[in-house]
Design an enzyme around this catalytic site. Structure first.
Site, short mmCIF file in Angstrom:
data_model
loop_
_atom_site.label_atom_id
_atom_site.label_comp_id
_atom_site.label_asym_id
_atom_site.label_seq_id
_atom_site.Cartn_x
_atom_site.Cartn_y
_atom_site.Cartn_z
N SER A 61 0.82 -1.21 0.00
CA SER A 61 0.00 0.00 0.00
C SER A 61 0.85 1.26 0.00
CB SER A 61 -0.94 0.01 1.21
OG SER A 61 -0.21 0.03 2.42
N HIS A 62 2.16 1.13 0.25
CA HIS A 62 3.05 2.29 0.23
C HIS A 62 4.14 2.16 -0.83
CE1 HIS A 62 1.19 2.84 4.19
NE2 HIS A 62 1.42 4.11 3.99
N GLU A 114 -4.61 0.65 2.42
CA GLU A 114 -5.01 -0.75 2.50
C GLU A 114 -6.47 -0.92 2.10
OE1 GLU A 114 -4.09 -1.79 6.50
OE2 GLU A 114 -1.95 -2.04 6.11
#
Length: 338
Positions: A46-47, A187
């Site tokens: 998610s990053h 997320e």
């Protein structure tokens, strides 16, 4: 979800090239690409590359300076302030973390106040940098509103993440990085893309009803704080440390001032570094290792950060969402906005 395989070097080069072709100079592109590669390496999808289109949007709109040069000042021996020049946070960290570590190692405690940056990466990266130099560290930052305070049904707080790291001389640092929301928005967005349900208690839909549908939360809904009023109180603390204390934007102010390009807003970051060697004055390493040994011996316990560190030991190949890579490559061929 269809995936393709990329090496870590290929992930870095893809991010670096995309950023450079959309307005970031070499130093800024390298700093951001490195942080994104570390996220993919550790399984923090998610990053990782997932964030790249938003980075590009903020470069193209001119909100973020792709040629920013952070300016670091020493206010006192234990207080450093960094003006990020309206650039991305990773270059600010590269500039200031070594000086923060040196100040904490000399004085026992030091604070870094970062302003005028656009932070959209995970927080574990900067606190782990400090832990690797024998320091305990805490960091937090705000974002734009997406979380309803306890008792409310409308968004007011950002996801307002916090991160903590503790050095372990003979092992990888203990590190946790968590949103004060029940789940980080990135997320939730990934779950919506994959059409996967969320646990109960993560958020509300646009009508204020509880939902496990990630898409309903993304589409006009709201996240909830973790642990009800407890998470809400911690989120409030983050607002005060990163906006009130640093005279930066509260989450609602970041939203009001943002141009809506989809990229990260301007904000601040509070980072605290502590030297166990100076503060303890005793054999803190042995004492803490005994604590970790006792904790790890409990059935079912996994030390925070251990899964990410374990992921680093695997081969350099990573499975990346094919649609995400296609979207990034399109950003490298489409005409840059004025």
């Amino acid at each position: 979800m269809t995936t393709i395989t990329l090496t870590l070097d290929e992930i870095y080069q893809l991010a670096f090239d995309c950023l450079q072709q959309n307005g970031a100079d070499e130093e800024n592109a390298a700093a951001v690409a490195q942080v994104m590669t570390c996220a993919e390496r550790d399984g923090s999808h998610s990053h990782g590359l997932f964030r790249l289109p938003a980075y590009v949007a903020s470069l193209r709109s001119g909100k973020v300076r792709g040629d920013a040069r952070p300016l670091l000042r020493e206010i006192t021996p234990s207080l450093l302030k960094l003006h990020g020049g309206n650039g991305y946070a990773p270059l600010a960290h590269q500039t200031a973390i070594p000086a923060l570590a040196a100040a904490a190692q000399k004085n026992g405690v030091a604070v870094l106040a970062i302003t005028h940056v656009h932070h959209m990466a995970a927080l574990w990266h900067e606190v782990e940098m400090l832990a690797e130099q024998g320091l305990a560290a805490f960091a937090c930052t705000t974002y734009m509103p997406s979380v309803a305070p306890a008792g409310a049904r409308s968004k007011f707080f950002g996801t307002n993440p916090i991160a903590f790291a503790w050095p372990r001389p003979d092992a990888t640092p203990l590190v946790f990085d968590m949103a004060t929301a029940a789940k980080a928005m990135g997320e939730v967005q990934i779950a919506a893309r994959a059409q996967e349900p969320l646990p109960a208690g993560v958020g509300l839909d646009k009508n204020g009803a509880e939902t496990t549908d990630a898409a309903a939360i993304v589409d006009g809904g709201v996240l909830l704080p973790f642990g009800g009023y407890k998470g809400s109180a911690i989120s409030l603390m983050v607002e005060l440390l990163t906006a009130g204390l640093l005279h930066e934007n509260f989450s609602y102010e970041a939203k009001e001032k943002d141009n809506g390009d989809g990229g990260p807003p301007q904000g601040g970051e509070f980072i605290l570094a502590l030297s166990p060697a100076i503060i303890s004055e005793n054999d803190w390493q042995t004492h803490c290792q005994q604590f970790f040994d006792r904790l790890s011996a409990l059935p079912g316990v996994r030390l925070p950060g251990s899964r990410r560190h374990q992921n680093r030991k695997t081969v350099e190949i990573r499975q990346i969402d094919a649609g995400q890579v296609e979207k990034i490559r399109a950003l490298m061929t489409s005409e840059q906005a004025d």
